[in-house]
Design a protein around this motif. Structure first.
Motif, mmCIF file in Angstrom:
data_model
loop_
_atom_site.group_PDB
_atom_site.id
_atom_site.type_symbol
_atom_site.label_atom_id
_atom_site.label_comp_id
_atom_site.label_asym_id
_atom_site.label_seq_id
_atom_site.Cartn_x
_atom_site.Cartn_y
_atom_site.Cartn_z
ATOM 1 N N UNK A 108 -0.730 -87.578 98.041
ATOM 2 C CA UNK A 108 -0.921 -88.772 98.213
ATOM 3 C C UNK A 108 -1.995 -89.262 98.758
ATOM 4 N N UNK A 109 -2.371 -88.617 100.043
ATOM 5 C CA UNK A 109 -3.417 -88.842 100.761
ATOM 6 C C UNK A 109 -4.853 -88.367 100.268
ATOM 7 N N UNK A 110 -4.715 -87.231 99.543
ATOM 8 C CA UNK A 110 -5.923 -86.673 99.366
ATOM 9 C C UNK A 110 -6.527 -86.705 97.902
ATOM 10 N N UNK A 111 -5.552 -87.063 97.091
ATOM 11 C CA UNK A 111 -6.046 -87.385 95.823
ATOM 12 C C UNK A 111 -5.666 -88.689 95.055
ATOM 13 N N UNK A 112 -6.598 -89.073 94.044
ATOM 14 C CA UNK A 112 -6.388 -90.117 93.408
ATOM 15 C C UNK A 112 -5.084 -90.185 92.567
ATOM 16 N N UNK A 113 -4.543 -91.254 91.991
ATOM 17 C CA UNK A 113 -3.108 -91.236 91.084
ATOM 18 C C UNK A 113 -3.864 -90.466 89.704
ATOM 19 N N UNK A 114 -4.902 -90.734 89.157
ATOM 20 C CA UNK A 114 -5.491 -90.180 88.035
ATOM 21 C C UNK A 114 -5.577 -88.769 88.281
ATOM 22 N N UNK A 115 -5.938 -88.097 89.217
ATOM 23 C CA UNK A 115 -5.953 -86.673 89.634
ATOM 24 C C UNK A 115 -4.848 -86.210 89.524
ATOM 25 N N UNK A 116 -4.015 -86.719 90.363
ATOM 26 C CA UNK A 116 -2.411 -86.526 90.361
ATOM 27 C C UNK A 116 -1.718 -86.234 88.963
ATOM 28 N N UNK A 117 -1.942 -87.225 88.324
ATOM 29 C CA UNK A 117 -1.556 -87.249 86.662
ATOM 30 C C UNK A 117 -2.209 -86.163 86.115
ATOM 31 N N UNK A 118 -3.646 -85.987 86.154
ATOM 32 C CA UNK A 118 -4.103 -85.035 85.296
ATOM 33 C C UNK A 118 -3.934 -83.574 85.634
ATOM 34 N N UNK A 119 -3.765 -83.225 86.979
ATOM 35 C CA UNK A 119 -3.462 -81.945 87.484
ATOM 36 C C UNK A 119 -1.866 -81.708 87.821
ATOM 37 N N UNK A 120 -1.190 -82.673 87.377
ATOM 38 C CA UNK A 120 0.137 -82.639 87.732
ATOM 39 C C UNK A 120 0.637 -82.141 88.841
ATOM 40 N N UNK A 121 -0.001 -82.930 89.964
ATOM 41 C CA UNK A 121 0.327 -82.358 91.460
ATOM 42 C C UNK A 121 1.538 -82.813 92.299
ATOM 43 N N UNK A 122 2.705 -82.385 91.518
ATOM 44 C CA UNK A 122 3.965 -82.643 92.310
ATOM 45 C C UNK A 122 4.433 -81.315 92.612
ATOM 46 N N UNK A 123 5.500 -81.227 93.717
ATOM 47 C CA UNK A 123 5.793 -80.121 94.131
ATOM 48 C C UNK A 123 7.092 -79.480 93.551
ATOM 49 N N UNK A 124 7.820 -80.601 93.050
ATOM 50 C CA UNK A 124 9.151 -80.271 92.233
ATOM 51 C C UNK A 124 9.363 -81.193 91.455
ATOM 52 N N UNK A 125 9.970 -80.905 90.335
ATOM 53 C CA UNK A 125 10.537 -81.672 89.115
ATOM 54 C C UNK A 125 12.040 -81.307 89.029
ATOM 55 N N UNK A 126 12.911 -82.511 88.824
ATOM 56 C CA UNK A 126 14.341 -82.249 88.552
ATOM 57 C C UNK A 126 14.600 -82.835 87.364
ATOM 58 N N UNK A 127 15.144 -82.074 86.528
ATOM 59 C CA UNK A 127 15.761 -82.650 85.250
ATOM 60 C C UNK A 127 17.091 -82.940 85.225
ATOM 61 N N UNK A 128 17.565 -84.083 85.463
ATOM 62 C CA UNK A 128 18.796 -84.255 85.508
ATOM 63 C C UNK A 128 19.469 -85.197 84.389
ATOM 64 N N UNK A 129 20.897 -84.433 84.089
ATOM 65 C CA UNK A 129 21.537 -85.078 83.141
ATOM 66 C C UNK A 129 22.819 -85.714 83.792
ATOM 67 N N UNK A 130 23.558 -86.481 82.947
ATOM 68 C CA UNK A 130 24.822 -87.190 83.577
ATOM 69 C C UNK A 130 25.695 -85.984 84.040
ATOM 70 N N UNK A 131 25.801 -84.903 82.997
ATOM 71 C CA UNK A 131 26.696 -83.954 83.367
ATOM 72 C C UNK A 131 26.536 -83.258 84.641
ATOM 73 N N UNK A 132 25.161 -82.556 84.796
ATOM 74 C CA UNK A 132 24.950 -81.770 86.099
ATOM 75 C C UNK A 132 24.985 -82.768 87.360
ATOM 76 N N UNK A 133 24.686 -84.153 87.107
ATOM 77 C CA UNK A 133 25.097 -84.945 88.212
ATOM 78 C C UNK A 133 26.361 -85.408 88.704
ATOM 79 N N UNK A 134 27.123 -85.479 87.825
ATOM 80 C CA UNK A 134 28.666 -85.262 87.936
ATOM 81 C C UNK A 134 29.367 -84.282 88.765
ATOM 82 N N UNK A 135 28.641 -82.998 88.176
ATOM 83 C CA UNK A 135 28.991 -81.790 88.684
ATOM 84 C C UNK A 135 28.559 -81.679 90.254
#
Length: 152
Positions: A108-135
């Motif tokens: 967040x310090x080093x890149x613009x939001x547009x660059x973060x979007x374009x290069x997908x600069x996240x370190x993790x992405x969690x895909x959460x359904x109700x079922x696995x959240x309940x578990x």
């Protein structure tokens, strides 16, 4: 007069909407992390928050009051309504899956939001359904990066 204040206070409490704060992100890392939620599998369409980092007297000051998880700490994501997370995930999220994107302060310090979007600069992405959240009792343990694209 004292009774009138008590009655008005009682009505104000009764009129409050319930808040569903079961969804908890737990930061198991030694780093400060930031998160964004999305109803789709993409960061596209998400606007940036006003993240600003500056050094004052040798201390780093973050102009961020939300979407921040301190190291070895946790945060509760809140949504208005009783059992609102189930309704939101099942009715508003693509494929009935809430996505949580995790970012580091360095990105967040080093890149613009547009660059973060374009290069997908996240370190993790969690895909959460109700079922696995309940578990998992509505707890998501955020650990070291699954993705190595992000720059520290």
């Amino acid at each position: 007069m004292k009774y009138l204040i008590l009655i008005l206070f009682g009505f104000s409490i009764i009129g409050c909407d319930p808040v569903d704060s079961r969804l908890t992100l737990i930061n198991n890392t030694d780093r400060m992390l930031f998160y964004r939620t999305s109803t789709t599998d993409s960061l596209d369409g998400l606007s940036p928050y006003n993240y600003s980092f500056e050094v004052q007297g040798g201390d780093t000051v973050w102009d961020v009051s939300r979407n921040l998880i301190l190291p070895k700490d946790s945060t509760h994501l809140q949504i208005i309504g009783e059992d609102a997370w189930e309704d939101f995930i099942n009715n508003d999220c693509e494929d009935s899956t809430l996505r949580v994107f995790i970012f580091t302060k360095g990105v967040l310090e080093s890149f613009s939001w547009n660059t973060i979007l374009k290069k997908q600069l996240y370190i993790n992405k969690y895909n959460l359904t109700v079922e696995n959240l309940q578990e998992s009792n509505w707890k998501v343990k955020v650990s070291e990066p699954l993705k190595t694209k992000a720059v520290e």
